[in-house]
Motif scaffolding. Sequence first.
Motif, PDB file in Angstrom:
ATOM      1  N   ILE A  28      39.216  48.216 -61.138  1.00  0.00           N
ATOM      2  CA  ILE A  28      38.075  48.452 -62.025  1.00  0.00           C
ATOM      3  C   ILE A  28      38.458  49.452 -63.116  1.00  0.00           C
ATOM      4  N   ARG A  76      40.670  41.300 -56.607  1.00  0.00           N
ATOM      5  CA  ARG A  76      40.095  41.149 -57.945  1.00  0.00           C
ATOM      6  C   ARG A  76      38.712  40.490 -57.878  1.00  0.00           C
ATOM      7  N   LEU A  77      38.564  39.509 -56.992  1.00  0.00           N
ATOM      8  CA  LEU A  77      37.239  38.929 -56.789  1.00  0.00           C
ATOM      9  C   LEU A  77      36.263  40.001 -56.301  1.00  0.00           C
ATOM     10  N   SER A  80      35.160  42.218 -59.051  1.00  0.00           N
ATOM     11  CA  SER A  80      34.164  41.548 -59.901  1.00  0.00           C
ATOM     12  C   SER A  80      32.769  41.652 -59.294  1.00  0.00           C
ATOM     13  N   LEU A  83      31.035  44.886 -60.280  1.00  0.00           N
ATOM     14  CA  LEU A  83      30.446  44.849 -61.617  1.00  0.00           C
ATOM     15  C   LEU A  83      29.145  44.060 -61.605  1.00  0.00           C
ATOM     16  N   TRP A 133      31.445  40.927 -67.950  1.00  0.00           N
ATOM     17  CA  TRP A 133      32.709  41.475 -67.462  1.00  0.00           C
ATOM     18  C   TRP A 133      32.975  41.054 -66.022  1.00  0.00           C
ATOM     19  N   HIS A 134      31.908  40.917 -65.239  1.00  0.00           N
ATOM     20  CA  HIS A 134      32.063  40.375 -63.881  1.00  0.00           C
ATOM     21  C   HIS A 134      32.744  39.012 -63.946  1.00  0.00           C
ATOM     22  N   GLN A 135      32.270  38.136 -64.821  1.00  0.00           N
ATOM     23  CA  GLN A 135      32.859  36.814 -64.922  1.00  0.00           C
ATOM     24  C   GLN A 135      34.274  36.874 -65.466  1.00  0.00           C
ATOM     25  N   GLU A 136      34.537  37.828 -66.350  1.00  0.00           N
ATOM     26  CA  GLU A 136      35.888  37.978 -66.890  1.00  0.00           C
ATOM     27  C   GLU A 136      36.880  38.356 -65.788  1.00  0.00           C
ATOM     28  N   LEU A 137      36.461  39.248 -64.891  1.00  0.00           N
ATOM     29  CA  LEU A 137      37.328  39.608 -63.770  1.00  0.00           C
ATOM     30  C   LEU A 137      37.574  38.405 -62.866  1.00  0.00           C
ATOM     31  N   VAL A 138      36.544  37.604 -62.642  1.00  0.00           N
ATOM     32  CA  VAL A 138      36.713  36.395 -61.829  1.00  0.00           C
ATOM     33  C   VAL A 138      37.722  35.460 -62.479  1.00  0.00           C
ATOM     34  N   SER A 139      37.579  35.239 -63.768  1.00  0.00           N
ATOM     35  CA  SER A 139      38.422  34.260 -64.457  1.00  0.00           C
ATOM     36  C   SER A 139      39.865  34.711 -64.585  1.00  0.00           C
TER      37      SER A 139
END
Length: 347
Positions: A28, A76-77, A80, A83, A133-139
Amino acid sequence: MPRPFASRPDSVPGLDLDSFKHQIADIITEFFTTKTGPVLDVLMGAVAGGKLFRPVLCVVGWHAAWGPRSDEAALRLGASLELFHAYLLIHDDVFDNADTRRGRPALHRHLESRHPGAGTALAIAAGDVLACWHQELVSTAPLSPGQNFRVGPALDRMRREVVQGQYRELLLTQQGPAEDLSQVLAIARAKSGNYSVTWPLVIGATAATTDSAPANALRHFGTPLGEAFQLRDDLLGVFGDQAVTGKPVGDDLREGKPTALLALAWRQADSVQRRTLRAHVGRSDASEAEIVECQQIITDLGVPGRVEAMINGRYEQAMDALDQAPVTAPARTTLRHLAAQLAYRDT
């Protein structure tokens, strides 16, 4: 009466949760270093201070399902999810008109002090940034196409479920006293229990393997434990220690939140007690003395003991499911201890 988990000793070493927490926190922090703009310091403050148990559960789910040796994807998931959690808290505090969070001013209050007249709008926008940003970390998690194919629907359902649960709670709050315990519990599962416990475990296990058995078993474990978690939250919201919880005790009463605690109280109260509860519950300006009066009614009705019994029953149900779950031995040991912490916490 001793807590039910006291009679369930474990001899198998568990997973290193402190290591998971440090690695998640590092992810994070590193992620934030890639960001710029006026919202950055605000969001760093909003994320700081979290217990990280949702991200940790995601990594435990990965290990429970015999995930690949490298758990970078699960970490990493998990990051996310923190966030996503922070985004929900920001919006939740706006909906609840809350003053504090984790012992500090809620974000909309903090922003209002810096930008009078715009605090609420800015907090909503800041929460939306965290959702992105949550979705960015997932992707950017190192997932294979197959893992992405499996994890995507689970994440989608988690996000849809929790937002719909929030919407249903707001509607029910507007309608006045909620006496339908089954309806209140269904909302609690969707809004809090499942996204706090069940979905992190399921997402981690789903990412780890194509075998659906571990994820299904963790769902059977997580659902009653998530309910126990939320029921504990109900008790802490009315009877907790503000110095420990970081939120004013009685806020759930002032907000008129549809909790199991209040549903049971409404159903059992006599006409005089109902009159008092109706006069004070749901009033943001209720005094400390009025909140204490409501607390006393709830206590006199024996509701805290009934909720405690509901927690114990759900905890035991979760433990029975875990006994049968096809998960690794270290994960099983870890989940036993995490379950006790979640169901019997004081914060």
